[in-house]
Design an enzyme around this catalytic site. Structure first.
Site, PDB file in Angstrom:
ATOM      1  CE  LYS A  13      -2.053  -1.019   3.887  1.00  0.00           C
ATOM      2  NZ  LYS A  13      -1.371  -2.283   4.217  1.00  0.00           N
ATOM      3  NE  ARG A  84      -4.845   0.317   8.783  1.00  0.00           N
ATOM      4  CZ  ARG A  84      -3.587  -0.059   8.765  1.00  0.00           C
ATOM      5  NH1 ARG A  84      -3.239  -1.198   9.272  1.00  0.00           N
ATOM      6  NH2 ARG A  84      -2.686   0.714   8.255  1.00  0.00           N
ATOM      7  NE  ARG A 123       7.794  -2.196   6.202  1.00  0.00           N
ATOM      8  CZ  ARG A 123       6.497  -2.140   6.422  1.00  0.00           C
ATOM      9  NH1 ARG A 123       5.699  -1.599   5.514  1.00  0.00           N
ATOM     10  NH2 ARG A 123       5.984  -2.642   7.518  1.00  0.00           N
ATOM     11  NE  ARG A 154       6.318   0.210   9.842  1.00  0.00           N
ATOM     12  CZ  ARG A 154       5.154   0.107   9.200  1.00  0.00           C
ATOM     13  NH1 ARG A 154       5.004   0.678   8.027  1.00  0.00           N
ATOM     14  NH2 ARG A 154       4.157  -0.561   9.733  1.00  0.00           N
ATOM     15  NE  ARG A 165       1.890  -4.318  11.166  1.00  0.00           N
ATOM     16  CZ  ARG A 165       3.179  -4.274  10.819  1.00  0.00           C
ATOM     17  NH1 ARG A 165       4.121  -4.623  11.662  1.00  0.00           N
ATOM     18  NH2 ARG A 165       3.528  -3.880   9.617  1.00  0.00           N
TER      19      ARG A 165
HETATM   20  P1  AP5 Z   1       4.827  -1.623   1.925  1.00  0.00           P
HETATM   21  O1  AP5 Z   1       4.476  -0.763   0.755  1.00  0.00           O
HETATM   22  O2  AP5 Z   1       5.588  -1.003   3.048  1.00  0.00           O
HETATM   23  O3  AP5 Z   1       3.535  -2.404   2.473  1.00  0.00           O
HETATM   24  P2  AP5 Z   1       2.217  -1.871   3.191  1.00  0.00           P
HETATM   25  O4  AP5 Z   1       1.064  -2.557   2.549  1.00  0.00           O
HETATM   26  O5  AP5 Z   1       2.193  -0.367   3.192  1.00  0.00           O
HETATM   27  O6  AP5 Z   1       2.416  -2.481   4.643  1.00  0.00           O
HETATM   28  P3  AP5 Z   1       2.486  -1.789   6.067  1.00  0.00           P
HETATM   29  O7  AP5 Z   1       3.261  -2.714   6.982  1.00  0.00           O
HETATM   30  O8  AP5 Z   1       3.005  -0.371   5.990  1.00  0.00           O
HETATM   31  O9  AP5 Z   1       1.047  -1.780   6.497  1.00  0.00           O
HETATM   32  P4  AP5 Z   1       0.588  -1.757   7.958  1.00  0.00           P
HETATM   33  O10 AP5 Z   1      -0.849  -1.759   7.784  1.00  0.00           O
HETATM   34  O11 AP5 Z   1       1.129  -2.794   8.853  1.00  0.00           O
HETATM   35  O12 AP5 Z   1       1.275  -0.477   8.571  1.00  0.00           O
HETATM   36  P5  AP5 Z   1       0.768   0.987   8.723  1.00  0.00           P
HETATM   37  O13 AP5 Z   1       1.969   1.822   8.675  1.00  0.00           O
HETATM   38  O14 AP5 Z   1      -0.351   1.302   7.811  1.00  0.00           O
HETATM   39  O15 AP5 Z   1       5.647  -2.882   1.343  1.00  0.00           O
HETATM   40  C1  AP5 Z   1       6.224  -3.840   2.212  1.00  0.00           C
HETATM   41  C2  AP5 Z   1       7.606  -4.296   1.686  1.00  0.00           C
HETATM   42  O16 AP5 Z   1       7.425  -5.035   0.477  1.00  0.00           O
HETATM   43  C3  AP5 Z   1       8.528  -3.118   1.308  1.00  0.00           C
HETATM   44  O17 AP5 Z   1       9.838  -3.459   1.663  1.00  0.00           O
HETATM   45  C4  AP5 Z   1       8.388  -2.986  -0.222  1.00  0.00           C
HETATM   46  O18 AP5 Z   1       9.578  -2.482  -0.817  1.00  0.00           O
HETATM   47  C5  AP5 Z   1       8.116  -4.436  -0.624  1.00  0.00           C
HETATM   48  N1  AP5 Z   1       7.203  -4.535  -1.779  1.00  0.00           N
HETATM   49  C6  AP5 Z   1       6.058  -3.798  -1.990  1.00  0.00           C
HETATM   50  N2  AP5 Z   1       5.460  -4.197  -3.132  1.00  0.00           N
HETATM   51  C7  AP5 Z   1       6.229  -5.223  -3.646  1.00  0.00           C
HETATM   52  C8  AP5 Z   1       6.115  -6.054  -4.809  1.00  0.00           C
HETATM   53  N3  AP5 Z   1       5.093  -5.920  -5.689  1.00  0.00           N
HETATM   54  N4  AP5 Z   1       7.068  -7.005  -4.995  1.00  0.00           N
HETATM   55  C9  AP5 Z   1       8.116  -7.152  -4.111  1.00  0.00           C
HETATM   56  N5  AP5 Z   1       8.264  -6.384  -3.008  1.00  0.00           N
HETATM   57  C10 AP5 Z   1       7.343  -5.437  -2.769  1.00  0.00           C
HETATM   58  O19 AP5 Z   1       0.144   0.948  10.222  1.00  0.00           O
HETATM   59  C11 AP5 Z   1       0.961   0.738  11.362  1.00  0.00           C
HETATM   60  C12 AP5 Z   1       0.125   0.785  12.635  1.00  0.00           C
HETATM   61  O20 AP5 Z   1      -0.533   2.070  12.764  1.00  0.00           O
HETATM   62  C13 AP5 Z   1      -1.019  -0.235  12.722  1.00  0.00           C
HETATM   63  O21 AP5 Z   1      -0.567  -1.481  13.189  1.00  0.00           O
HETATM   64  C14 AP5 Z   1      -1.965   0.477  13.713  1.00  0.00           C
HETATM   65  O22 AP5 Z   1      -1.529   0.319  15.057  1.00  0.00           O
HETATM   66  C15 AP5 Z   1      -1.841   1.929  13.327  1.00  0.00           C
HETATM   67  N6  AP5 Z   1      -2.839   2.342  12.315  1.00  0.00           N
HETATM   68  C16 AP5 Z   1      -2.585   2.815  11.060  1.00  0.00           C
HETATM   69  N7  AP5 Z   1      -3.734   3.084  10.405  1.00  0.00           N
HETATM   70  C17 AP5 Z   1      -4.744   2.761  11.247  1.00  0.00           C
HETATM   71  C18 AP5 Z   1      -6.176   2.795  11.139  1.00  0.00           C
HETATM   72  N8  AP5 Z   1      -6.797   3.218  10.029  1.00  0.00           N
HETATM   73  N9  AP5 Z   1      -6.906   2.379  12.217  1.00  0.00           N
HETATM   74  C19 AP5 Z   1      -6.314   1.979  13.343  1.00  0.00           C
HETATM   75  N10 AP5 Z   1      -4.972   1.895  13.518  1.00  0.00           N
HETATM   76  C20 AP5 Z   1      -4.191   2.293  12.480  1.00  0.00           C
END
Ligand code: AP5
Length: 214
Positions: A13, A84, A123, A154, A165
């Site tokens: 994402k 979410r 990552r 991270r 998660r």
């Molecule tokens: P990446 O693009 O970083 O993946 P992502 O889908 O963004 O995964 P996240 O871990 O960031 O999502 P998350 O939901 O856990 O974390 P968030 O920060 O939103 O890609 C991952 C890796 O794969 C990278 O190294 C990339 O280079 C590689 N990659 C990508 N595409 C690829 C491909 N096609 N092929 C090969 N490699 C690839 O949330 C963190 C925390 O914040 C949550 O746990 C929660 O506590 C809180 N939070 C955030 N939003 C909310 C909400 N709406 N409600 C409640 N709590 C929330």
């Protein structure tokens, strides 16, 4: 352009939102980045949200909705990681209703859990630019003018927090696919392919919905 990105942790994402933002000029709004910024600054809000973040739990809806809302006013955005839960999706509908605008498309990135754990362990994120890389699939640039880094792992990318998660995603976020399919807004994209291929398919889905600037 008003786009929501759904998908499990590691589906890409953040990676795809930043590529789409570069190509279209839309604002990339990541609620995860907003949460981590509050934690880093050590604000009262940061202290409140840290315990949820560290455990891989969702931050309560009322807090995250208040964090996301100011960004909706900019007019052109890609929401990464919000909504979410059904409660957040309804709050988003209400906020957009108040602004008299609607969503162009909801894109769900899909990939099996086993691939995601592997991806997240490789990552790295730049502390200078916030850009996301992968040690194998998308390594950080060697040219420090392009991105000076440092490129760090991270702190919530531990296997235990990743698995938690993913479980929370399947239980609370995946049902939103039906919520948006019922509104005729959902496009699903196979996220197991290479990063540029996934971007192309997303641009096609968003373009067909009339969501790209002319
Ligand atoms: P990446 O693009 O970083 O993946 P992502 O889908 O963004 O995964 P996240 O871990 O960031 O999502 P998350 O939901 O856990 O974390 P968030 O920060 O939103 O890609 C991952 C890796 O794969 C990278 O190294 C990339 O280079 C590689 N990659 C990508 N595409 C690829 C491909 N096609 N092929 C090969 N490699 C690839 O949330 C963190 C925390 O914040 C949550 O746990 C929660 O506590 C809180 N939070 C955030 N939003 C909310 C909400 N709406 N409600 C409640 N709590 C929330």
């Amino acid at each position: 352009m008003r786009i929501v990105l759904l998908g499990p942790q590691g589906a890409g994402k953040g990676t795809q939102a930043s590529r789409l933002a570069e190509k279209t000029g839309a604002e990339h709004v990541s609620t995860g980045d907003l949460v981590r910024a509050e934690i880093k600054q050590g604000t009262e809000l940061g202290k409140k949200v840290q315990e949820y973040n560290d455990k891989g739990e969702l931050v309560p809806d009322e807090i995250i909705v208040e964090m996301a809302k100011p960004h909706l006013k900019s007019g052109s955005w890609i929401l990464d990681g919000f909504p979410r839960t059904e409660g957040q999706a309804k709050a988003l509908d209400e906020a957009l209703g108040d602004l008299s605008v609607g969503l162009d498309k909801v894109v769900a990135l899909e990939a099996p859990d086993e691939d995601l754990v592997q991806r997240l362990s490789g990552r790295r994120q730049s502390e200078a630019t916030g850009k996301i890389y992968h040690v194998e699939h998308d390594p950080p640039p060697e040219d420090l003018e392009e991105d000076p880094g440092p490129f760090v792992q991270r702190y919530d990318d531990t296997e235990q927090a990743i698995r938690r998660r993913l479980a929370v995603y399947h239980e609370q976020t995946e049902p939103l696919k039906d919520y948006y399919a019922d509104q005729g807004l959902l496009a699903t994209v196979d996220a197991t392919r290479g990063i540029p291929e996934v971007t192309e398919e997303m641009l096609r889905a968003v373009g067909e919905a009339g969501g790209l600037p002319a």
